[in-house]
Design a protein around this motif. Structure first.
Motif, PDB file in Angstrom:
ATOM      1  N   SER A 269       0.986  -1.230   0.113  1.00 24.20           N
ATOM      2  CA  SER A 269      -0.022   0.032   0.033  1.00 24.20           C
ATOM      3  C   SER A 269       0.933   1.247   0.064  1.00 24.20           C
ATOM      4  O   SER A 269       2.001   1.029   0.580  1.00 24.20           O
ATOM      5  CB  SER A 269      -0.709   0.102   1.237  1.00 24.20           C
ATOM      6  OG  SER A 269      -0.206   0.002   2.396  1.00 24.20           O
ATOM      7  N   THR A 271       1.309   5.738   0.058  1.00 22.46           N
ATOM      8  CA  THR A 271       0.640   7.139   0.060  1.00 22.46           C
ATOM      9  C   THR A 271       1.902   7.846  -0.203  1.00 22.46           C
ATOM     10  O   THR A 271       2.926   7.885   0.072  1.00 22.46           O
ATOM     11  CB  THR A 271       0.202   7.473   1.482  1.00 22.46           C
ATOM     12  OG1 THR A 271       1.205   7.283   2.433  1.00 22.46           O
ATOM     13  CG2 THR A 271      -0.818   6.611   1.849  1.00 22.46           C
ATOM     14  N   SER A 273       2.701  12.277  -1.223  1.00 24.18           N
ATOM     15  CA  SER A 273       2.477  13.722  -1.539  1.00 24.18           C
ATOM     16  C   SER A 273       3.971  14.433  -1.350  1.00 24.18           C
ATOM     17  O   SER A 273       4.463  14.694  -0.614  1.00 24.18           O
ATOM     18  CB  SER A 273       1.529  14.177  -0.388  1.00 24.18           C
ATOM     19  OG  SER A 273       1.285  15.356  -0.661  1.00 24.18           O
ATOM     20  N   ASP A 294       0.642  14.503  -6.391  1.00 25.81           N
ATOM     21  CA  ASP A 294      -0.341  13.729  -5.304  1.00 25.81           C
ATOM     22  C   ASP A 294      -1.362  13.337  -6.015  1.00 25.81           C
ATOM     23  O   ASP A 294      -2.352  14.247  -6.775  1.00 25.81           O
ATOM     24  CB  ASP A 294      -0.546  14.656  -4.064  1.00 25.81           C
ATOM     25  CG  ASP A 294      -1.571  14.128  -3.177  1.00 25.81           C
ATOM     26  OD1 ASP A 294      -1.500  12.920  -2.850  1.00 25.81           O
ATOM     27  OD2 ASP A 294      -2.254  14.755  -2.467  1.00 25.81           O
ATOM     28  N   PRO A 295      -2.038  11.996  -5.943  1.00 23.08           N
ATOM     29  CA  PRO A 295      -1.299  11.061  -5.380  1.00 23.08           C
ATOM     30  C   PRO A 295      -0.493  10.283  -6.457  1.00 23.08           C
ATOM     31  O   PRO A 295      -0.314  10.423  -7.547  1.00 23.08           O
ATOM     32  CB  PRO A 295      -2.526  10.283  -4.893  1.00 23.08           C
ATOM     33  CG  PRO A 295      -3.543  10.186  -5.875  1.00 23.08           C
ATOM     34  CD  PRO A 295      -3.354  11.834  -6.405  1.00 23.08           C
TER      35      PRO A 295
END
Length: 535
Positions: A269, A271, A273, A294-295
């Protein structure tokens, strides 16, 4: 002391050498003859043992089902998959449809101009239960500290080199000595100043300073480069194999994350930014010159390979499906076109088995030929192993195994396979047509002849029993070779004793002839005196 024979004029040394040589020759010849025979026998046994060991390796291979029950796989389309089989596979035809290959997760973190630098934000992903976080501010600080350390180290090395080259013996931990070295480096009025040295130093220091300025976010630095970010991700202590790669297109670079392994359970996973300053960025006041990424853009899902076997769905985390069916391993290359399948035909690999049997015969013949070389005497010379009982016994036992019956089938002897013994020499020969027919007619019977079955010992087991008596440490040949070495050591000792006896004999003869020479000398003197008196 040598005997000169001055008193008598007789050559006593020649007489002594002849007497000692005559006495020594029979024993010397006996020892030399025995030593030569021992060496010849030892060399012959070692060569036979070498061929036996090679043959034993072949027998050991043959005594496993993988060699005599080899299978092969032929495919209708090897562009889609390849297949390997072992002895556990069942001959027959199998049909597979590759629905899709296993694939690894892949994500595009960003696409940016090649000279982009990042000054805020972070990238975080979780894989294998571990979290990898790369923060731009933290990374900038770490890289800045490294460059400052390098800058200082280069400065210190330069000062130390000045001290060493000029043989000044300066202690650079002493402020006064350090100032002396720095004055030599930078003051053009110093007699030891070197402009080329200063230019090289300044150029390297400037390189470090430029990186430090870029990474100093507190002073408006532009931040980390794409390559620095890639290295930080790939070398992170918590990263278990996720790789960041750079894909270049024109003036742009895309950073792509790739999972370590294929399969739906091997994903991660993510994330992300990131804030970047473009190439004209000069200070935080240039607010309009920032770009936010982002993203991340998802490029490819983690998937298991899927193959249809009839109505059964087979899955694998990789594109190698081991023992998907007993004894059959598939290596997937591409997906089938809709409705198409790949047929895999598993059948006996008779050509490979044929070659294995031929190799067995060739290695057996090498043993017999080597034995014949060392046991058959010629008119001029006796063979090294002529009459050697151990070798005769070994050959007899091997021939007994070769000629025995194994089981009750039509192919229970080597002769029925077309493998027979030459009358002259005792080597084996193959009737290829008979062997091919035997393999074609009753492959299992041929296999049982060599390997046996639960109620019947095969040829290879019996052959191993014979060979182990001559192969293993402490076996028949090893014991005989050890004895021959002991015998040769005894011959060396006997020769040393003979040397001692002959030396004593020489000294004794010299003493005896010395007395004789003295007496003859005295007699000659008396004779000369009497003759002179008469005259």
């Amino acid at each position: 002391m040598l005997m000169t024979g001055l008193g008598s004029g007789i050559d006593y040394e020649s007489m002594i050498a002849a007497i000692v040589g005559a006495e020594r020759a029979p024993k010397d010849n006996q020892l030399a003859r025995q030593e030569g025979m021992n060496h010849a026998e030892k060399n012959a046994l070692q060569e036979i043992q070498f061929t036996l060991n090679s043959f034993r390796d072949k027998v050991e291979d043959l005594n496993s089902s993988r060699e005599l029950q080899k299978l092969k796989a032929s495919l209708s389309n090897d562009d889609v998959l390849s297949a390997s089989v072992d002895s556990n596979a069942v001959p027959g035809e199998y049909s597979f449809e590759v629905k899709h290959l296993a694939q690894a997760q892949r994500d595009q973190l960003f696409k940016a101009p090649s000279d982009t630098t990042f000054n805020s934000g972070n990238i975080e992903f979780v894989a294998g239960g571990k979290t990898v976080t790369v923060d731009m501010a933290t990374l900038s600080g770490e890289l800045k500290l490294k460059e400052e350390t390098k800058q200082q180290e280069q400065h210190d090395k330069t000062l130390q080199k000045i001290s060493d080259d000029l043989k000044l013996g300066l202690d650079l931990t002493d402020p006064a000595d350090r100032l002396k070295a720095e004055a030599i480096l930078t003051d053009d009025k110093n007699p030891d100043f070197d402009q080329a040295r200063l230019d090289s130093y300044t150029s390297q220091q400037q390189t470090y300073q430029e990186k430090i300025d870029r990474l100093d976010l507190a002073k408006g630095g532009a931040g980390v480069t794409i390559e620095e970010l890639q290295s930080a991700i790939n070398n992170h202590k918590d990263n278990d194999g996720i790789k960041a790669t750079l894909v270049r297109s024109g003036n742009d670079i895309s950073m792509v994350l790739n999972a370590k392994e294929t399969g739906k359970d091997n994903g991660y996973s993510i994330t992300s930014s990131l804030t970047a300053a473009d190439s004209s960025y000069s200070a935080p006041a240039d607010a309009g010159k920032f770009t936010t990424y982002d993203p991340a853009v998802h490029l490819q899902d983690p998937l298991d390979a899927t193959v249809m076997f009839g109505t059964m769905e087979l899955t694998s985390a990789t594109n190698k499906m081991e023992n998907v069916i007993d004894g059959i391993t598939l290596n997937l290359k591409a997906a089938n076109k809709p409705g198409e399948t790949v047929n895999v035909k598993v059948e006996r690999d008779e050509s490979s088995v044929n070659s294995t049997i031929k190799s067995f015969v060739e290695d057996y013949n090498k043993i017999i030929e080597t034995v014949n070389t060392y046991t058959k005497s010629s008119e001029d010379k006796a063979a090294a192993l002529s009459g050697n009982s151990a070798t005769r016994s070994m050959v007899s036992r091997l021939r007994g195994v070769i000629g025995a019956e194994y089981g009750l089938s039509n192919y229970n002897t080597l002769s029925r396979l077309g493998i027979t013994t030459n009358r002259e020499g005792g080597t084996l020969k193959i009737d290829q047509k008979k062997l091919d027919k035997a393999l074609e007619d009753d492959f299992d019977a041929v296999s049982k002849l060599f390997l046996g079955e639960e109620s019947q010992t095969g040829m290879m087991d019996k052959m191993m029993l014979v060979l182990d008596d001559y192969h293993k440490n402490g076996g028949t040949y090893d014991r005989r070779i050890d004895q021959l070495e002991i015998n040769n050591k005894q011959i060396t000792e006997d020769r040393e004793k003979l040397d001692s006896r002959m030396e004593a004999k020489t000294l004794s003869l010299r003493a005896y002839y010395a007395r004789m020479d003295s007496q003859i000398s005295q007699m000659n003197q008396t004779q000369n005196m009497l003759v002179s008196m008469l005259m």
